[in-house]
Design a protein around this motif. Sequence first.
Motif, PDB file in Angstrom:
ATOM      1  N   ALA A 246      41.734   2.857  62.230  1.00 57.13           N
ATOM      2  CA  ALA A 246      41.920   2.408  62.998  1.00 57.13           C
ATOM      3  C   ALA A 246      43.609   1.842  62.580  1.00 57.13           C
ATOM      4  CB  ALA A 246      41.450   1.500  63.841  1.00 57.13           C
ATOM      5  N   HIS A 247      43.428   0.903  61.564  1.00 62.49           N
ATOM      6  CA  HIS A 247      44.855  -0.238  61.657  1.00 62.49           C
ATOM      7  C   HIS A 247      45.847   0.513  60.505  1.00 62.49           C
ATOM      8  CE1 HIS A 247      42.527  -3.095  64.243  1.00 62.49           C
ATOM      9  NE2 HIS A 247      41.764  -3.021  63.583  1.00 62.49           N
ATOM     10  N   ASP A 248      46.893   0.646  60.710  1.00 58.29           N
ATOM     11  CA  ASP A 248      48.004   0.913  59.766  1.00 58.29           C
ATOM     12  C   ASP A 248      48.178  -0.107  58.887  1.00 58.29           C
ATOM     13  OD1 ASP A 248      48.853   2.838  61.786  1.00 58.29           O
ATOM     14  OD2 ASP A 248      50.560   2.661  62.021  1.00 58.29           O
ATOM     15  N   ASN A 249      47.339  -0.924  59.081  1.00 56.47           N
ATOM     16  CA  ASN A 249      47.857  -2.200  57.719  1.00 56.47           C
ATOM     17  C   ASN A 249      47.093  -2.346  56.750  1.00 56.47           C
ATOM     18  OD1 ASN A 249      46.463  -3.345  59.794  1.00 56.47           O
ATOM     19  ND2 ASN A 249      47.716  -5.461  59.032  1.00 56.47           N
ATOM     20  N   ILE A 250      45.718  -1.307  56.969  1.00 55.03           N
ATOM     21  CA  ILE A 250      44.520  -1.288  55.984  1.00 55.03           C
ATOM     22  C   ILE A 250      44.770  -0.099  55.296  1.00 55.03           C
ATOM     23  CG2 ILE A 250      42.447  -1.288  55.571  1.00 55.03           C
ATOM     24  CD1 ILE A 250      42.027  -1.976  58.579  1.00 55.03           C
ATOM     25  N   CYS A 251      45.263  -0.471  53.856  1.00 58.84           N
ATOM     26  CA  CYS A 251      45.683   0.756  52.557  1.00 58.84           C
ATOM     27  C   CYS A 251      44.395   2.012  53.088  1.00 58.84           C
ATOM     28  CB  CYS A 251      45.750   0.544  51.413  1.00 58.84           C
ATOM     29  SG  CYS A 251      47.147  -1.317  51.467  1.00 58.84           S
ATOM     30  N   LYS A 252      44.639   2.531  53.088  1.00 59.93           N
ATOM     31  CA  LYS A 252      44.130   4.112  52.939  1.00 59.93           C
ATOM     32  C   LYS A 252      43.792   3.853  51.529  1.00 59.93           C
ATOM     33  CE  LYS A 252      44.469   4.570  57.437  1.00 59.93           C
ATOM     34  NZ  LYS A 252      44.948   3.762  57.139  1.00 59.93           N
ATOM     35  N   TYR A 253      42.609   3.455  50.420  1.00 60.94           N
ATOM     36  CA  TYR A 253      42.628   2.485  49.566  1.00 60.94           C
ATOM     37  C   TYR A 253      40.403   2.106  49.441  1.00 60.94           C
ATOM     38  CZ  TYR A 253      42.602   0.632  44.439  1.00 60.94           C
ATOM     39  OH  TYR A 253      42.937   0.192  43.453  1.00 60.94           O
ATOM     40  N   LEU A 254      39.777   2.452  48.176  1.00 55.07           N
ATOM     41  CA  LEU A 254      38.948   2.020  48.229  1.00 55.07           C
ATOM     42  C   LEU A 254      38.252   2.258  46.736  1.00 55.07           C
ATOM     43  CD1 LEU A 254      36.202   0.591  50.399  1.00 55.07           C
ATOM     44  CD2 LEU A 254      36.074   3.454  49.684  1.00 55.07           C
ATOM     45  N   ASP A 255      37.715   0.752  46.351  1.00 55.66           N
ATOM     46  CA  ASP A 255      37.630   0.349  44.922  1.00 55.66           C
ATOM     47  C   ASP A 255      35.882   0.222  45.043  1.00 55.66           C
ATOM     48  OD1 ASP A 255      36.967   0.038  42.489  1.00 55.66           O
ATOM     49  OD2 ASP A 255      38.439  -1.717  42.541  1.00 55.66           O
ATOM     50  N   MET A 256      35.665   1.551  44.911  1.00 56.82           N
ATOM     51  CA  MET A 256      33.873   1.756  44.457  1.00 56.82           C
ATOM     52  C   MET A 256      33.302   1.596  42.843  1.00 56.82           C
ATOM     53  SD  MET A 256      31.961   4.331  46.766  1.00 56.82           S
ATOM     54  CE  MET A 256      32.488   3.862  48.792  1.00 56.82           C
ATOM     55  N   PRO A 257      33.016   1.498  42.661  1.00 59.40           N
ATOM     56  CA  PRO A 257      32.417   1.169  40.950  1.00 59.40           C
ATOM     57  C   PRO A 257      31.186   1.637  40.676  1.00 59.40           C
ATOM     58  CG  PRO A 257      32.807  -1.355  41.359  1.00 59.40           C
ATOM     59  CD  PRO A 257      33.161  -0.478  42.568  1.00 59.40           C
ATOM     60  N   LEU A 258      31.535   3.006  41.002  1.00 59.76           N
ATOM     61  CA  LEU A 258      30.182   3.767  40.602  1.00 59.76           C
ATOM     62  C   LEU A 258      29.078   3.798  39.213  1.00 59.76           C
ATOM     63  CD1 LEU A 258      31.448   7.422  41.930  1.00 59.76           C
ATOM     64  CD2 LEU A 258      30.408   5.705  43.531  1.00 59.76           C
ATOM     65  N   GLN A 259      30.242   3.862  37.937  1.00 60.54           N
ATOM     66  CA  GLN A 259      29.042   3.270  37.367  1.00 60.54           C
ATOM     67  C   GLN A 259      28.494   4.296  36.176  1.00 60.54           C
ATOM     68  OE1 GLN A 259      30.184   0.366  36.368  1.00 60.54           O
ATOM     69  NE2 GLN A 259      30.171  -1.118  38.045  1.00 60.54           N
ATOM     70  N   HIS A 260      28.473   5.661  36.550  1.00 62.58           N
ATOM     71  CA  HIS A 260      28.149   6.648  36.288  1.00 62.58           C
ATOM     72  C   HIS A 260      27.502   8.232  37.233  1.00 62.58           C
ATOM     73  CE1 HIS A 260      26.069   8.966  32.354  1.00 62.58           C
ATOM     74  NE2 HIS A 260      26.277   7.971  31.435  1.00 62.58           N
ATOM     75  N   ALA A 261      27.471   8.778  36.830  1.00 61.67           N
ATOM     76  CA  ALA A 261      27.082  10.184  37.643  1.00 61.67           C
ATOM     77  C   ALA A 261      25.968  10.903  36.992  1.00 61.67           C
ATOM     78  CB  ALA A 261      28.143  11.069  37.802  1.00 61.67           C
ATOM     79  N   ALA A 262      24.995  10.645  35.889  1.00 64.01           N
ATOM     80  CA  ALA A 262      24.048  12.042  35.631  1.00 64.01           C
ATOM     81  C   ALA A 262      23.127  10.597  36.088  1.00 64.01           C
ATOM     82  CB  ALA A 262      23.815  11.514  33.739  1.00 64.01           C
ATOM     83  N   ASP A 263      21.562  11.691  36.656  1.00 59.96           N
ATOM     84  CA  ASP A 263      20.985  10.416  37.564  1.00 59.96           C
ATOM     85  C   ASP A 263      19.839   9.381  36.276  1.00 59.96           C
ATOM     86  OD1 ASP A 263      21.640  11.178  40.093  1.00 59.96           O
ATOM     87  OD2 ASP A 263      20.098  13.566  40.414  1.00 59.96           O
ATOM     88  N   PRO A 264      19.520  10.515  35.233  1.00 61.63           N
ATOM     89  CA  PRO A 264      18.383   9.673  34.578  1.00 61.63           C
ATOM     90  C   PRO A 264      19.642   8.160  33.974  1.00 61.63           C
ATOM     91  CG  PRO A 264      18.617  11.711  33.444  1.00 61.63           C
ATOM     92  CD  PRO A 264      19.793  11.192  34.361  1.00 61.63           C
TER      93      PRO A 264
END
Length: 439
Positions: A246-264
């Motif tokens: 909705a807002h042009d001044n909010i960058c289309k950018y998201l920093d989302m630390p996931l840390q890993h991808a293997a379920d164990p």
Amino acid sequence: MKTKKIHPDKVNIITLGCSKNMVDSEVLSGQLQANDLNVVHENTAADHNIVVVNTCGFIDKAKEESVNTILEQIELKQQGRLDKVYVTGCLSARYRDELVKEIPEVDDWFNTLELPLLLKRLNADYKADLVGERLLSTPAHYAYLKISEGCNRTCAFCAIPLMRGGHVSKPVEEVVAEAEKLVSMGVKEIMLIAQELTYYGLDIYKKRSLDRLLHALAEVPGLTWIRLHYAYPSRFPLEVLDVMKAHDNICKYLDMPLQHAADPVLKAMRRQITRREMETLIGNIREKIPDICLRTTLIAGFPGETREDVEVLKQFLVDMRFDRVGVFTYSHEEDTAAYALRDDVPAAEKEKRAQEIMEVQQEISYEKNREKIGRTFPVLIDKMEAGRYIGRTSHDSPEVDNEVIISGERPLPVGEFVNVKITGAYDYDLEGEVITADL
């Protein structure tokens, strides 16, 4: 009998670690200025007589850097070049009792929540009404804005709650007032930071309220870019994406630390999410905002991580094609849940795995950068360096992401926006030429 000092005190603040520490140092400097004390950041002139070292205690390398910096300042004090050395920040919060014994030459130690006490030792009064009063250590056109302190998450590898306590949100009105103050100082871009952005508001509003905060910040006149850092993936509030759209001044950018991808590994890390759930979340995010830039960070060498887990993580990167990725090697931190596990991946193997993961991402980054050739983007000019201008698109955060390199043949306004056509691409940088100046 003591003689009076010829010159007034000058305080130099040395900041180590993350952007949250940087903000703490800037707030400290703002308080000192308001008390008419002379204060500088990272002073190279060496004309100060007091040093405050703002330390990091997150992982082994950061702790080592912090201790070495303290010892360097103590040596200057012993040479008569400094009068006082004070230490604050996460290392001080976590290991104060041990450090007092090991480095008795430090004049005093403070944790991350003891700003009033530190100010008192510097002969200054804490002024609670100084919302947003900071001496920026960044270039004048961008700043970090901390929206909360601490963390309630229980990630097995993380010592942040030990050093900064539980999650405490700033009220919306306070954050907006601080943003308005920063804009009045010339800031055009703010990076919202917290240990966990998506938890914002749960403590004071009894519900996740990051979307409400973003709506309010987007209405601040003169604030051109708002950027989101450090969002936790589990139970991510998708309504944030609606505000972003909705807002042009909010960058289309998201920093989302996931840390890993293997379920164990995710389970052992206590991340409260599975690989499939992460893939679904990323798909939902990209469906709502197709042109979003996704940044993540990963950990290599967590206890029990197998070669199979590493291959799963590498394939995850191939499948998800993140725009930006950072990789850290696991650090075995006492008093964390993971400390009870055997640190069974040798240091050299951790580094090898981290390098393998980054090699996968390096190719993805190069391919994504090549796709930008021929396109034109608004670019914020950060600095001139070695005869060239260095800027960033809205998909890039300072220090950690890609830069746009522009020829210095024509003068460009540092801290302003220009339209740049991308003419070349590298693994992590772009080259471009200016189409029009000043958007």
